[in-house]
Design a protein around this motif. Sequence first.
Motif, mmCIF file in Angstrom:
data_model
loop_
_atom_site.group_PDB
_atom_site.id
_atom_site.type_symbol
_atom_site.label_atom_id
_atom_site.label_comp_id
_atom_site.label_asym_id
_atom_site.label_seq_id
_atom_site.Cartn_x
_atom_site.Cartn_y
_atom_site.Cartn_z
ATOM 1 N N UNK A 62 1.064 -1.329 -0.034
ATOM 2 C CA UNK A 62 -0.082 -0.127 0.017
ATOM 3 C C UNK A 62 0.883 1.309 0.054
ATOM 4 N N UNK A 63 0.472 2.480 -0.547
ATOM 5 C CA UNK A 63 1.048 3.476 -0.269
ATOM 6 C C UNK A 63 2.402 3.668 -1.422
ATOM 7 N N UNK A 64 3.413 4.052 -1.212
ATOM 8 C CA UNK A 64 4.391 4.500 -1.944
ATOM 9 C C UNK A 64 5.563 3.551 -1.562
ATOM 10 N N UNK A 65 5.740 2.546 -2.605
ATOM 11 C CA UNK A 65 7.042 1.642 -2.304
ATOM 12 C C UNK A 65 8.206 1.603 -3.380
ATOM 13 N N UNK A 66 8.202 2.741 -4.123
ATOM 14 C CA UNK A 66 9.134 2.860 -5.182
ATOM 15 C C UNK A 66 10.426 3.286 -4.741
ATOM 16 N N UNK A 67 11.568 3.544 -5.333
ATOM 17 C CA UNK A 67 12.585 4.099 -4.987
ATOM 18 C C UNK A 67 12.632 5.609 -4.449
ATOM 19 N N UNK A 68 13.290 6.103 -3.584
ATOM 20 C CA UNK A 68 13.293 7.492 -3.142
ATOM 21 C C UNK A 68 11.918 7.642 -1.983
ATOM 22 N N UNK A 69 11.414 8.718 -1.993
ATOM 23 C CA UNK A 69 10.442 8.975 -1.120
ATOM 24 C C UNK A 69 9.178 9.939 -1.554
ATOM 25 N N UNK A 70 8.191 9.603 -0.835
ATOM 26 C CA UNK A 70 6.764 10.200 -1.103
ATOM 27 C C UNK A 70 5.999 10.504 0.053
ATOM 28 N N UNK A 71 5.417 11.718 0.547
ATOM 29 C CA UNK A 71 4.892 12.110 1.709
ATOM 30 C C UNK A 71 3.495 11.674 1.413
ATOM 31 N N UNK A 72 2.931 10.467 1.396
ATOM 32 C CA UNK A 72 1.614 10.170 0.981
ATOM 33 C C UNK A 72 0.819 9.359 2.119
ATOM 34 N N UNK A 73 -0.473 9.472 2.142
ATOM 35 C CA UNK A 73 -1.311 8.818 2.933
ATOM 36 C C UNK A 73 -2.068 7.917 2.205
ATOM 37 N N UNK A 74 -1.686 6.405 2.130
ATOM 38 C CA UNK A 74 -2.537 5.507 1.132
ATOM 39 C C UNK A 74 -4.050 5.494 1.425
ATOM 40 N N UNK A 75 -4.709 5.467 0.559
ATOM 41 C CA UNK A 75 -6.161 5.430 0.653
ATOM 42 C C UNK A 75 -6.603 3.933 0.795
ATOM 43 N N UNK A 76 -5.718 2.941 0.192
ATOM 44 C CA UNK A 76 -5.936 1.679 0.218
ATOM 45 C C UNK A 76 -4.810 0.860 0.628
ATOM 46 N N UNK A 77 -4.828 -0.445 1.306
ATOM 47 C CA UNK A 77 -3.747 -1.137 1.759
ATOM 48 C C UNK A 77 -4.212 -2.457 1.557
ATOM 49 N N UNK A 78 -3.346 -3.640 1.177
ATOM 50 C CA UNK A 78 -3.910 -4.949 1.097
ATOM 51 C C UNK A 78 -2.866 -5.636 1.508
#
Length: 456
Positions: free
Chosen positions: A309-325
């Motif tokens: 869920x959310x951001x799992x790529x390289x680097x960084x992203x300040x995000x609140x995921x709407x969905x997680x699995x």
Amino acid sequence: MTESATTSFLAAARAAQLARLVEWLRIPSISALPAHKQDVRAAAAWLAAELTRIGLEHVEVIDSPIHPLVYADWLHAGPDRPTVLIYGHFDVQPVDPPEKWTTPPFEPTVRGDDLFARGAADDKGQTYVHVAALEALLATTGKLPVNVKFIAEGEEEFGGATINAYVPAHPDKLAADVCVISDTHMLSPTQPSILYGLRGMWSGEVTVTGAAHDLHSGSFGGAIHNANQALAELLAALHNPDGSVAVPGFYDDVRPLAAAERAALAQVPYGEAELLHESGAPAAWGEAGYTIVERIGARPTLEINGMWGGFTGEGFKTVIPGEARAKLSCRLVPDQNPARIGAAIAAYLQAIAPPTVRVALREYHSGPAFLSPIDDPAMQAAARAYARVFGAKPVFTREGGSIPVAAVIQQTLGIPIIFMGFGLGDDNLHAPNEKFHLPNFYRGIETVIAFFDELR
Ligand code: BES
Ligand code: ZN
């Protein structure tokens, strides 16, 4: 005399038989990935051609909406001889993570005594053990000591829905006295084991939905329940601190282990040292009050197979995921009912879900556990065959993996199933660098031949 002819044939044919297995392993027959549908079909066609080449009859590729089956037989041993149903599977698991393979998964490579490839042990290599044994017998004696029916599927790693429906629909065609399956492992190259139990399976996927879409964590963080966090909280509530499963009702139907069986399993030479060596983990973990062999073979579990869920790529992203699995699965033991377990997990997740998110559970495949008596004459014939070839009596044990069709064959054909595994615990099944120990491949072929001999 014929036995020595078969033995010399096998000695001379080693390179050729290995080369044919390598050819089969080159086909990336990954049943779970739609992009590989044609490859699963190609692996079926390859097997059908191979069974025809060695002299089996009535060879057919049986198409299905998912993946095909392959059937063949040789029924001229005479009505006084037993009929053996050989089962195997030619589909394989995905290769992830591809970068962890020393050599590419579909470019089979021999290093030392091992053949590395996806499917090397699970299960093309172990299925080919039987093909090679039948080839040697037919080539040198023109016949087989037993009647043989051979069925293989391309869907085992994907739940086996096709064969689970095919077997009950074709009881006469598949009627046999005993079924033999080589899709498990032995304790070590010098200590064979025969399984009398395999665990069943339930699997599913949980989705936690919070916000309608991903949000900026500066603008919304602290005021919205992060779906990743909510999922982690739910998943953390699935187990108790003592390692047991916290889902109410999970253990209701579990058949308790009898004292005599616990005593027998305590003799199996596999414990914490072997577990840590094979897994590379720093310490063991599991349900308090049970040995390693019991935890793996005779107690049910609930596993988290993947979570994202959310951001799992390289680097960084300040995000609140709407969905997680998360992908979940259970290993089940007799007499747990997979449907009841699925319902219990769904009810528990809904009961503990906070009002800040929505929780949904979808189910994948499932199947019951398998258990068989060890005093069956065919089981004892297999034990003598191992002792003849490996020079050591096999131990009888239970294993944690699942082969969904086993319970179906047992129930609908009413025959014993002998798990004559030739893999090893460190064969890296489902993982990078899967391998098959070649001495086990060659001894496996001899053991199958000895088994036919002991059976008749
Ligand atoms: N060969 C394994 C089963 C196995 C693994 C038995 C280890 C004993 C020890 C088989 O191919 C397999 O992996 N089956 C799946 C079935 C599932 C996807 C329905 C499994 O056990 O995960
Ligand atoms: Zn397998």
